[in-house]
Motif scaffolding. Structure first.
Motif, mmCIF file in Angstrom:
data_model
loop_
_atom_site.group_PDB
_atom_site.id
_atom_site.type_symbol
_atom_site.label_atom_id
_atom_site.label_comp_id
_atom_site.label_asym_id
_atom_site.label_seq_id
_atom_site.Cartn_x
_atom_site.Cartn_y
_atom_site.Cartn_z
ATOM 1 N N SER A 59 -0.632 -12.270 0.526
ATOM 2 C CA SER A 59 -1.455 -11.171 0.042
ATOM 3 C C SER A 59 -0.651 -9.890 -0.088
ATOM 4 O O SER A 59 0.015 -9.452 0.848
ATOM 5 C CB SER A 59 -2.649 -10.931 0.974
ATOM 6 N N ASP A 60 -0.720 -9.271 -1.260
ATOM 7 C CA ASP A 60 -0.109 -7.965 -1.492
ATOM 8 C C ASP A 60 -0.978 -6.848 -0.940
ATOM 9 O O ASP A 60 -0.553 -5.688 -0.916
ATOM 10 C CB ASP A 60 0.058 -7.722 -2.997
ATOM 11 N N VAL A 61 -2.184 -7.202 -0.534
ATOM 12 C CA VAL A 61 -3.195 -6.231 -0.130
ATOM 13 C C VAL A 61 -3.705 -6.587 1.257
ATOM 14 O O VAL A 61 -4.027 -7.745 1.525
ATOM 15 C CB VAL A 61 -4.386 -6.242 -1.119
ATOM 16 N N VAL A 62 -3.787 -5.586 2.128
ATOM 17 C CA VAL A 62 -4.546 -5.755 3.359
ATOM 18 C C VAL A 62 -5.881 -5.069 3.122
ATOM 19 O O VAL A 62 -5.961 -3.838 3.035
ATOM 20 C CB VAL A 62 -3.831 -5.171 4.588
ATOM 21 N N LEU A 63 -6.898 -5.867 2.968
ATOM 22 C CA LEU A 63 -8.236 -5.385 2.629
ATOM 23 C C LEU A 63 -8.971 -5.026 3.913
ATOM 24 O O LEU A 63 -9.224 -5.896 4.754
ATOM 25 C CB LEU A 63 -8.999 -6.465 1.862
ATOM 26 N N ARG A 92 -7.677 1.694 9.741
ATOM 27 C CA ARG A 92 -6.472 2.015 10.518
ATOM 28 C C ARG A 92 -5.720 0.756 10.935
ATOM 29 O O ARG A 92 -4.488 0.713 10.894
ATOM 30 C CB ARG A 92 -6.862 2.846 11.733
ATOM 31 N N LEU A 93 -6.462 -0.273 11.320
ATOM 32 C CA LEU A 93 -5.820 -1.542 11.670
ATOM 33 C C LEU A 93 -5.134 -2.149 10.452
ATOM 34 O O LEU A 93 -4.032 -2.708 10.550
ATOM 35 C CB LEU A 93 -6.854 -2.516 12.243
ATOM 36 N N ALA A 94 -5.791 -2.046 9.289
ATOM 37 C CA ALA A 94 -5.198 -2.568 8.055
ATOM 38 C C ALA A 94 -3.896 -1.835 7.735
ATOM 39 O O ALA A 94 -2.903 -2.454 7.322
ATOM 40 C CB ALA A 94 -6.189 -2.424 6.900
ATOM 41 N N LYS A 95 -3.863 -0.533 7.937
ATOM 42 C CA LYS A 95 -2.649 0.242 7.669
ATOM 43 C C LYS A 95 -1.520 -0.162 8.607
ATOM 44 O O LYS A 95 -0.352 -0.270 8.196
ATOM 45 C CB LYS A 95 -2.954 1.736 7.794
ATOM 46 N N GLU A 96 -1.845 -0.399 9.862
ATOM 47 C CA GLU A 96 -0.826 -0.821 10.830
ATOM 48 C C GLU A 96 -0.185 -2.142 10.407
ATOM 49 O O GLU A 96 1.039 -2.304 10.471
ATOM 50 C CB GLU A 96 -1.441 -0.955 12.221
ATOM 51 N N VAL A 97 -1.018 -3.085 9.967
ATOM 52 C CA VAL A 97 -0.489 -4.387 9.553
ATOM 53 C C VAL A 97 0.293 -4.262 8.250
ATOM 54 O O VAL A 97 1.362 -4.869 8.090
ATOM 55 C CB VAL A 97 -1.629 -5.411 9.433
ATOM 56 N N ALA A 98 -0.209 -3.485 7.304
ATOM 57 C CA ALA A 98 0.465 -3.327 6.016
ATOM 58 C C ALA A 98 1.899 -2.832 6.193
ATOM 59 O O ALA A 98 2.811 -3.236 5.460
ATOM 60 C CB ALA A 98 -0.322 -2.366 5.126
ATOM 61 N N GLU A 99 2.112 -1.975 7.172
ATOM 62 C CA GLU A 99 3.447 -1.438 7.427
ATOM 63 C C GLU A 99 4.398 -2.484 8.005
ATOM 64 O O GLU A 99 5.617 -2.290 7.974
ATOM 65 C CB GLU A 99 3.347 -0.246 8.379
ATOM 66 N N GLU A 100 3.865 -3.592 8.514
ATOM 67 C CA GLU A 100 4.706 -4.645 9.099
ATOM 68 C C GLU A 100 5.367 -5.534 8.043
ATOM 69 O O GLU A 100 6.259 -6.316 8.378
ATOM 70 C CB GLU A 100 3.866 -5.547 10.013
ATOM 71 N N HIS A 101 4.908 -5.466 6.806
ATOM 72 C CA HIS A 101 5.434 -6.389 5.797
ATOM 73 C C HIS A 101 6.954 -6.262 5.721
ATOM 74 O O HIS A 101 7.485 -5.161 5.543
ATOM 75 C CB HIS A 101 4.815 -6.119 4.432
ATOM 76 N N PRO A 102 7.672 -7.378 5.862
ATOM 77 C CA PRO A 102 9.130 -7.292 5.954
ATOM 78 C C PRO A 102 9.842 -7.006 4.636
ATOM 79 O O PRO A 102 11.031 -6.697 4.642
ATOM 80 C CB PRO A 102 9.529 -8.677 6.484
ATOM 81 N N GLU A 103 9.147 -7.105 3.513
ATOM 82 C CA GLU A 103 9.801 -6.916 2.217
ATOM 83 C C GLU A 103 9.343 -5.639 1.517
ATOM 84 O O GLU A 103 10.162 -4.826 1.098
ATOM 85 C CB GLU A 103 9.542 -8.139 1.333
ATOM 86 N N GLU A 104 8.074 -5.470 1.355
ATOM 87 C CA GLU A 104 7.521 -4.243 0.768
ATOM 88 C C GLU A 104 6.171 -3.985 1.412
ATOM 89 O O GLU A 104 5.322 -4.873 1.463
ATOM 90 C CB GLU A 104 7.344 -4.379 -0.749
#
Length: 349
Positions: A59-63, A92-104
């Motif tokens: 997923s490119d999106v954390v919904l 806020r939880l979605a933003k925390e996870v989105a920042e973990e993506h190892p590529e983008e």
């Protein structure tokens, strides 16, 4: 730099992981029936792990999981005081996870949905819905989402109100419809006409999600791609719906040998009616040929299913390293180091 949704759409297919509602119920963190996303407050680590699993599956999106997290649902369960904390926490939880993506870094989407309140003859219901959408989208704006996903609308006018409120906050909008068994929206619009109108009014992506499996959604997706000029989204449920039973609300299970607690298999007895991942891959090929840009799966989807869709449309996911490879399976593998007695036995196993 994190690309915007529009930039990613210009570059190729965008994958959006959905299906949290059924997945978190299956994992034991959400109550079937009311289907309210209290997990954001009750079990935030469980929600973060679910976000993470879908993101790593492609997923490119954390919904943000605020589907059904609106004032009407919170009123029904007697917890309106938790409405704003739930919405903000989910984002806020979605933003925390989105920042973990190892590529983008993944995109973060706010989420609004059908309210089950809309009445085309009642102006008070429309005003109430507008107010509900306004407060949820205001929190999305304040928490810094990248776009807002408005989904599962079965009235065109309710979707139109949602789009208007998203635009007021200056955010990009993805708007998708859930088409029930009448094969059109409840206020009489054909879904492709509704999508065309919303595109003209500024929706970045239009299309369909939920209610219908690949077999009964794809014919409508093809009509939508012919009717609009821009980006089309398709997010079916992963169940074997049919022309006779086009949605999962009334899917029968002829093989069930026990009495069910509900009149139909929906929502807690759908397990035997799943599409397998290869059926979903075939749908993804068909959707890609028809001109879909924004792909996903809805209620019932698992991360492995989403990964299959992502890989089918040409994406390599973080967790593609775990995609099936039967070469070293003790019965079905082809590796020369395997015990040949076992591989010869596979036809009789």
């Amino acid at each position: 730099m994190k690309r915007t949704l529009e930039e990613r759409l210009q570059d190729g297919p965008v994958i959006c992981g959905e299906g949290y509602l059924f997945e978190l119920e299956r994992r034991g963190y959400l109550q079937a029936g009311s289907f309210v996303p209290e997990v954001a407050l009750d079990n935030p680590q469980a929600l973060k792990q679910t976000y993470r699993d879908y993101m790593l599956a492609g997923s490119d999106v954390v919904l943000a999981f605020t589907y059904n997290g609106h004032r009407e649902k919170m009123r029904i369960i007697g917890k309106e005081d938790l409405l704003e904390p739930l919405n903000r926490q989910a984002i806020r939880l979605a933003k925390e996870v989105a920042e973990e993506h190892p590529e983008e870094e993944a995109l973060v989407a706010g989420n609004i949905s059908n309210t089950n309140l809309f009445d085309p003859e009642d102006e008070e219901s429309k005003a109430a819905i507008r107010s509900m959408f306004h407060e949820m989208i205001s929190w999305c704006k304040e928490e810094g989402v990248d776009f807002v996903n408005g989904e599962t609308f079965y009235y065109y006018e309710e979707a139109k109100i949602a789009l208007e409120e998203i635009k007021k906050q200056g955010l990009p909008a993805v708007i998708t419809f859930g088409v029930m068994g009448e094969n059109k929206l409840r206020d009489g619009y054909e879904v492709e006409e509704a999508c065309r109108l919303l595109e003209q009014q500024g929706a970045l992506v239009v299309g369909m999600n939920c209610f219908r499996g690949p077999a009964t959604m794809q014919p409508y997706i093809e009509r939508i791609t012919q009717a609009v000029d821009g980006y089309v989204g398709a997010l079916p449920i992963p169940y074997r719906t049919t022309e006779e039973h086009p949605t999962f609300f009334n899917l029968p299970d002829g093989g069930c040998s026990c009495s069910l607690p509900t009149e139909t298999t929906f929502p807690t007895s759908l397990d035997p009616l799943y599409c397998n991942r290869y059926e979903l891959a075939e749908w993804a090929k068909e959707a890609q040929r028809s001109g879909v840009h924004y792909y996903g799966l809805c209620c019932g989807a698992s991360p492995s299913m989403l990964r299959e869709v992502a890989e089918t449309v040409g994406r390599k996911t973080v967790n593609s390293t775990y995609s099936p490879d039967m070469e070293k399976h003790f019965l079905f593998g082809s590796d020369s180091t395997l015990n040949q007695t076992n591989t010869a036995y596979k036809t009789r196993a």
